[in-house]
Design an enzyme around this catalytic site. Structure first.
Site, mmCIF file in Angstrom:
data_model
loop_
_atom_site.group_PDB
_atom_site.id
_atom_site.type_symbol
_atom_site.label_atom_id
_atom_site.label_comp_id
_atom_site.label_asym_id
_atom_site.label_seq_id
_atom_site.Cartn_x
_atom_site.Cartn_y
_atom_site.Cartn_z
ATOM 1 N N GLY A 141 -41.641 -5.127 71.942
ATOM 2 C CA GLY A 141 -42.586 -5.866 72.776
ATOM 3 C C GLY A 141 -43.869 -6.197 72.020
ATOM 4 N N THR A 142 -44.334 -5.278 71.205
ATOM 5 C CA THR A 142 -45.587 -5.492 70.473
ATOM 6 C C THR A 142 -45.453 -6.699 69.539
ATOM 7 O OG1 THR A 142 -46.099 -3.142 70.578
ATOM 8 C CG2 THR A 142 -47.223 -4.409 68.868
ATOM 9 N N GLN A 196 -42.532 -4.870 81.263
ATOM 10 C CA GLN A 196 -42.300 -3.900 82.340
ATOM 11 C C GLN A 196 -41.439 -4.453 83.472
ATOM 12 O OE1 GLN A 196 -42.976 -0.680 82.554
ATOM 13 N NE2 GLN A 196 -44.076 -0.522 80.616
ATOM 14 N N THR A 232 -33.667 -9.144 57.742
ATOM 15 C CA THR A 232 -32.295 -8.868 58.162
ATOM 16 C C THR A 232 -32.310 -8.303 59.582
ATOM 17 O OG1 THR A 232 -31.705 -8.435 55.894
ATOM 18 C CG2 THR A 232 -30.204 -7.561 57.573
ATOM 19 N N CYS A 248 -49.478 4.632 75.062
ATOM 20 C CA CYS A 248 -50.280 4.399 73.862
ATOM 21 C C CYS A 248 -51.668 5.011 74.000
ATOM 22 C CB CYS A 248 -50.434 2.904 73.608
ATOM 23 S SG CYS A 248 -48.950 1.990 73.901
HETATM 24 N N1 PLP Z 1 -46.295 -4.626 76.705
HETATM 25 C C1 PLP Z 1 -46.222 -3.776 77.729
HETATM 26 C C2 PLP Z 1 -46.625 -4.228 79.093
HETATM 27 C C3 PLP Z 1 -45.760 -2.469 77.529
HETATM 28 O O1 PLP Z 1 -45.680 -1.623 78.556
HETATM 29 C C4 PLP Z 1 -45.385 -2.078 76.221
HETATM 30 C C5 PLP Z 1 -44.959 -0.690 75.949
HETATM 31 O O2 PLP Z 1 -45.525 0.261 76.430
HETATM 32 C C6 PLP Z 1 -45.469 -3.022 75.180
HETATM 33 C C7 PLP Z 1 -45.929 -4.285 75.459
HETATM 34 C C8 PLP Z 1 -45.067 -2.681 73.782
HETATM 35 O O3 PLP Z 1 -43.667 -2.653 73.656
HETATM 36 P P1 PLP Z 1 -42.977 -1.932 72.384
HETATM 37 O O4 PLP Z 1 -43.127 -0.462 72.593
HETATM 38 O O5 PLP Z 1 -41.544 -2.377 72.436
HETATM 39 O O6 PLP Z 1 -43.663 -2.441 71.168
#
Ligand code: PLP
Length: 388
Positions: A71-72, A179, A237, A325
């Site tokens: 997600g990041t 989410q 990759t 986090c």
């Molecule tokens: N965005 C939201 C709303 C999240 O809850 C999270 C993870 O806690 C992320 C982004 C980041 O995702 P990832 O852990 O896959 O990088």
């Protein structure tokens, strides 16, 4: 002692069926998908199938899905990608003030590179007002980013309304749906978004893999430079086993979504009602209705969130004080502060997030254990003594 996991918003266990389909891609079908011989082409074929499954989950076309490391990366790719590709048009971005750090920190990075960012305020429930989005638009605005649902308090934002505003103004619209995808219906056309971020480990897939949905004709520059993978949009990759697992998780989520959301909504109600009845000075955070089926976030006065988390852990119950986090930092949650909670209320917050393996008995156990922990901590609390 049976351990009870109530932190599914931080991460979910990988579904056993997902693990099963991933395993051959570590050992038997280990080829590089870019190789033209059969080992490689088998892996490539499997990636293409997984792409269809992920696309189907969100009503997208398969060419609009780019696999990422999570997600990041999807958030970074969407925001930096649009910002750098559209710099000649303008340098203004609009984001909500309750975005995940993956969005907020990316915006802050861009501010240091000459972009300007408007962070939209939210109301007491964590809702963005679409009128505020409209008012914030300038002739320099190139991107709006508002999350589909907040990871801490579970509030679901009015994405379709905001996207109409973005469309009318000809501005790209990104939503972080990490989410929501797999938990409530997510359809990129109904939501009207140009970019949407997903993470596999939040929907019973493996960690380290995610996707960015990119609507056709969206102008953005690649985030990673190197090879020509993912139609030249994301070099490196491919994480083949991860992507195969993600595809399976997406397929399972699509089959189970409605029923599971209903089951979790009942458990959520049981937990919220029980907490309010059995502990005094408790406040439910987030929107009462427009919220994720699995999220209960409360502020409990005169106790520290961290102390409750550690005491619950001793009883085998895993919950969190905010987003994973930030739970290792002592800074109060930026989300709760944006919703006008005091520092004390923010520090006394707990997030319960329920999932596939949560039962009524688990909720009953929390409702049995937590009031005792709160009573014990309050008996020692200087905060409460000063009130008496
Ligand atoms: N965005 C939201 C709303 C999240 O809850 C999270 C993870 O806690 C992320 C982004 C980041 O995702 P990832 O852990 O896959 O990088």
């Amino acid at each position: 002692m049976k351990r009870i996991y109530l932190d599914y918003a931080a991460t979910t266990p990988t579904h056993p069926d997902v693990v099963k389909v991933m395993l051959p891609y570590f050992t038997k079908v280990f080829g590089n998908p870019s190789s033209i011989y059969s080992y490689g082409q088998e892996a490539k074929g499997a990636i293409d199938e997984a792409r269809v499954k992920v696309a189907n989950l969100i009503g997208a076309q398969e060419e609009e899905i780019v696999f990422t490391s999570g997600g990041t990366e999807a958030d970074n790719f969407a925001i930096k990608g649009v910002a750098f590709a559209n710099e000649s048009k303008g340098n203004h971005i609009i984001a909500s003030s309750i975005e995940h750090h993956a969005v907020i920190e990316t915006c802050k990075f861009l501010e240091r590179r000459g972009f300007s960012v408007t962070y939209l305020a939210v109301d007491e429930y964590g809702l963005v007002d679409p009128n505020d989005v409209k008012k914030a638009i300038t002739d320099k605005t190139i991107l709006i980013s508002v999350m589909h649902a907040n990871n801490e308090v579970g509030t679901i934002e009015p994405i379709a309304e905001i996207s109409r505003i973005a469309q009318e103004a000809g501005i790209y619209f990104h939503t972080d749906a990490v989410q929501t995808t797999g938990h409530i219906p997510v359809d990129v056309n109904e939501l009207g978004v140009d970019l949407l971020s997903i993470s596999a480990h939040k929907l019973y897939g493996p960690k380290g893999v995610g996707a960015l949905y990119i609507r056709k004709r969206t102008k953005l520059v690649p985030f990673m430079h190197g090879g020509e993978q993912e139609r030249r949009r994301r070099a490196s990759t491919e994480n083949v086993p991860g992507i195969i697992g993600f595809g399976k998780a997406a397929e399972l989520a699509r089959q189970e979504i409605g029923e599971e959301a209903e089951r979790l909504t009942c458990l959520r109600a049981q937990l919220a009602k029980g907490l309010l009845e059995r502990i005094d000075h408790v406040r439910l955070n987030g929107h009462p209705i427009m919220r994720l089926p699995n999220n209960v976030n409360v502020s409990i006065d005169y106790v520290e969130g961290e102390s409750m988390v550690l005491n619950l852990d001793l009883e085998g119950i895993c919950v969190s004080t905010g987003s994973a986090c930030s739970s290792s930092s002592l800074e109060p949650s930026h989300v709760l502060l944006a919703m006008s909670l005091s520092h004390e209320q923010a520090h006394g917050s707990l997030r319960f997030s329920l999932g596939k393996w949560t039962t009524e008995e688990d909720i009953e156990r929390v409702l049995d254990v937590l009031p005792r922990i709160v009573a014990k901590l309050r008996a020692m609390s200087p905060l409460l003594k000063s009130q008496r």
